[in-house]
Design an enzyme around this catalytic site. Structure first.
Site, PDB file in Angstrom:
ATOM      1  N   TYR A  80      28.782  -9.723 -13.576  1.00 43.68           N
ATOM      2  CA  TYR A  80      29.316  -9.920 -12.224  1.00 43.68           C
ATOM      3  C   TYR A  80      30.380 -10.996 -12.295  1.00 43.68           C
ATOM      4  O   TYR A  80      30.188 -12.037 -12.935  1.00 43.68           O
ATOM      5  CB  TYR A  80      28.203 -10.362 -11.269  1.00 43.68           C
ATOM      6  CG  TYR A  80      28.686 -10.667  -9.870  1.00 43.68           C
ATOM      7  CD1 TYR A  80      28.625  -9.703  -8.865  1.00 43.68           C
ATOM      8  CD2 TYR A  80      29.220 -11.920  -9.549  1.00 43.68           C
ATOM      9  CE1 TYR A  80      29.092  -9.971  -7.583  1.00 43.68           C
ATOM     10  CE2 TYR A  80      29.685 -12.192  -8.264  1.00 43.68           C
ATOM     11  CZ  TYR A  80      29.616 -11.215  -7.289  1.00 43.68           C
ATOM     12  OH  TYR A  80      30.076 -11.482  -6.026  1.00 43.68           O
TER      13      TYR A  80
ATOM     14  N   GLU B 197      36.135  -9.327  -6.015  1.00 49.30           N
ATOM     15  CA  GLU B 197      34.856  -9.159  -6.706  1.00 49.30           C
ATOM     16  C   GLU B 197      34.853  -7.959  -7.641  1.00 49.30           C
ATOM     17  O   GLU B 197      35.356  -6.898  -7.289  1.00 49.30           O
ATOM     18  CB  GLU B 197      33.745  -8.988  -5.658  1.00 49.30           C
ATOM     19  CG  GLU B 197      32.349  -8.845  -6.239  1.00 49.30           C
ATOM     20  CD  GLU B 197      31.340  -8.441  -5.177  1.00 49.30           C
ATOM     21  OE1 GLU B 197      30.629  -9.318  -4.672  1.00 49.30           O
ATOM     22  OE2 GLU B 197      31.271  -7.233  -4.851  1.00 49.30           O
TER      23      GLU B 197
END
Ligand code: GDP
Ligand code: MN
Length: 368
Positions: free
Chosen positions: A99, A187
């Site tokens: 992530y 993101e």
């Protein structure tokens, strides 16, 4: 404003962040003729997360299977959003999911890197259960984000060897994108390690609405509705909700308290529009037109506290085009008598007490 995955990925690619080859389609049969290597992944392009869990991300081994699955996904509704487009990409062979994001952290007032070796899943869940698995770094805006920062983060994620340096490169590119594009959030989840190479398998980009004038080449905002856009053109602030009572007020505070009153008496606002201070008859006419265009409106509540806005101007607009749905009006303040007289001549009654008017609006929406 949130961008679709495919729009965000176009920007990623422009900033040197590796993404899969892919094509956007809006008809299932279009997948049959794509110049892509199989297997492919079909991805619903909607502005909500968790598409994978909802069945909006699917693998297909052959063109025929892809067509079948594309038809199914294109008929889906994911968390209230109808799927109208698909991104078809060459499937990646993923070894591990990470992530990586830059997000504006309001408490430190800095773009902050957030990274984890537990990618692919809901990052809030990781933060709750194993906060020690998340690496954070607030970026000093004067210093910027440099490869040595990226390598520091990569080491904390347990990376080593060539992928460590490449991670630093991806994070620097993402930081540059976030800054230059005024992102509130950039993101990559998952940022995947595929046979020793990084790949942004997903992309989420939220651009600060206040920065729109600085970002002229952004795609059209698909989160605002047709009516919201129309209101914006007239400088009226208008927001859509999903109830059945249309609301017009003057002044943000008054409008907010009007929403609260309606909710208090058990009603559900369909939308609300703030005509602002000093609203003219013309602005009021437009306001009426906009709020009543929304399908499913069963009643209208107009709450005006005249100050700079004059009650007679408001009354003239209402009297000249009486609303086609049951309406409750509260009218007090500047030129109240004149306003009331205009409404009475048109056979329209107005309350002075906002609570009484709110209760009436809720009753009207219920057909009483
Ligand atoms: P989201 O559910 O909306 O976050 O959509 P994602 O694009 O993140 O996809 C969900 C999940 O599907 C990912 O976490 C991956 O595990 C899987 N996935 C998506 N694309 C690929 C791919 O190209 N190859 C493989 N093996 N898995 C993929
Ligand atoms: Mn994802």
């Amino acid at each position: 404003m949130r961008l679709h995955e495919y729009q965000a990925k176009e920007l990623f690619a422009a900033y040197g962040i590796p993404v899969q080859r892919g094509v956007v389609v809006d008809r299932a049969e279009d997948v049959l003729t794509l110049d892509l290597r199989y297997p492919v992944v079909l991805k619903a392009q909607v502005l909500v997360g968790g598409r994978g869990k909802a069945g909006g991300v699917q693998l297909a081994a052959t063109p025929e299977e892809a067509r079948e699955k594309a038809a199914r996904i294109l008929g889906m509704e994911i968390r209230g959003e109808r799927v109208r487009r698909l991104l078809v990409v060459e499937a990646a062979r993923i070894d591990r999911e990470y992530y990586l994001a830059f997000v504006v952290d309001r408490s430190s007032r800095r773009l902050t890197l957030v990274a984890s070796a537990e990618g692919g899943v809901d990052i809030e869940e990781v933060a709750r259960r194993t906060p020690e698995r998340i690496v954070k770094l607030a970026v000093d805006p004067a210093l910027g984000f440099h490869p040595f920062h990226g390598r520091w983060v990569a080491r904390r994620l347990g990376l080593s060897g060539p992928v460590l340096g490449q991670f630093a490169e991806v994070s620097c590119n993402l930081y540059r994108l976030a800054c230059e594009r005024d992102a509130e959030l950039a993101e990559i989840n998952p940022l995947a390690l595929c046979e020793g190479r990084w790949l942004a398998v997903d992309a989420k980009l939220v651009v600060d609405d206040n920065a729109r004038p600085r970002q002229p080449d952004l795609p059209a905002d698909e989160e605002t509705t047709e009516l919201e856009r129309m209101a914006r053109e007239y400088d009226l602030s208008y927001v859509e909700l999903d109830g059945d009572i249309a609301i017009i007020g003057n002044g943000a505070g008054l409008v907010m308290s009007t929403l609260d009153m309606v909710a208090h008496f058990g009603g559900r606002p369909a939308n609300f529009l703030d005509v602002g201070g000093g609203a003219s008859t013309e602005a009021m006419r437009r306001a009426l037109d906009i709020v009543l265009r929304k399908p499913g409106v069963r009643a209208l509540f107009i709450n005006i506290f005249g100050g700079i806005t004059r009650c007679d101007d408001v009354a003239r607009a209402i009297a000249s085009a009486p609303p086609p749905v049951p309406t409750s009006i509260r009218l007090t303040g500047t030129n109240e008598e004149e306003g009331r007289r205009i409404l009475e001549q048109a056979g329209i009654f107005a309350f002075t007490d906002p609570e009484e008017a709110a209760r009436r609006a809720v009753a009207l929406a219920r057909g009483h």
